[in-house]
Design an enzyme around this catalytic site. Structure first.
Site, PDB file in Angstrom:
ATOM      1  CB  CYS A  37      -0.896   0.002   1.234  1.00  0.00           C
ATOM      2  SG  CYS A  37       0.082  -0.139   2.739  1.00  0.00           S
ATOM      3  CB  CYS A 106      -2.006  -3.609   8.098  1.00  0.00           C
ATOM      4  SG  CYS A 106      -3.055  -3.401   6.650  1.00  0.00           S
TER       5      CYS A 106
HETATM    6  S1  FES Z   1      -3.266  -0.492   4.199  1.00  0.00           S
HETATM    7 FE1  FES Z   1      -1.202   0.151   4.411  1.00  0.00          FE
HETATM    8  S2  FES Z   1      -0.629  -0.623   6.322  1.00  0.00           S
HETATM    9 FE2  FES Z   1      -2.675  -1.158   6.130  1.00  0.00          FE
END
Ligand code: FES
Length: 149
Positions: A37, A106
């Site tokens: 992400c 995450c």
């Molecule tokens: S979406 Fe990036 S750390 Fe959770």
């Protein structure tokens, strides 16, 4: 973030994160990125008598990353560096009573940044050589599942 699948503990640590902030002139500093992400995590530690005396985090991560970092700082505080180094990504997720499967990646950021901060301290104090560090500063960790945010 009031979605099905988040435990009460995740919501609590997301809404009231512990140990947020920066330690000036830290003994150890860890910064890792999440390749899935693009989020970033920083952890700062103060070490006294080989223990994590103080710890703070700062993140550009999602709610789960905030909850994970908050929890990992709570778990590491007061522990010896060797013990803190053994805290795994799974330990943190378990301590939060789990994360939804698409959010498991995450949980990587918190433990990885903690380990990077400890290794930074060990490099500074000559315990390990920089090339022996498993968590290179700012280096993206291995790929995980996309979180679908
Ligand atoms: S979406 Fe990036 S750390 Fe959770």
């Amino acid at each position: 973030m009031a979605q099905v699948g988040y435990s009460k503990k995740v919501m609590d640590h997301f809404m009231n994160p512990r140990n947020v902030g920066v330690i000036e002139a830290p003994d150890g500093y860890g910064k890792v990125g999440n390749p899935v992400c693009g989020d970033l995590m920083e952890i700062f530690i103060k070490v006294k008598e080989d223990k994590v005396e103080d710890i703070k985090f700062r993140t550009f991560g999602c709610g789960s990353a905030i909850a994970v970092s908050s929890m990992v700082t709570e778990m590491a505080k007061g522990k010896s560096l060797e013990e803190a180094m053994k805290i795994t990504r799974k330990d943190v997720a378990d301590e939060l009573d789990g994360l939804p499967p698409q959010k498991m990646h995450c949980s990587n950021l918190g433990a990885d940044a903690l380990h990077a901060a400890i290794e930074d301290y060990w490099i500074k104090t000559g315990k390990i050589r920089p090339e022996d560090a498993k968590h290179k500063q700012g280096q993206e960790e291995e790929e995980g599942e996309s979180c679908g945010i």
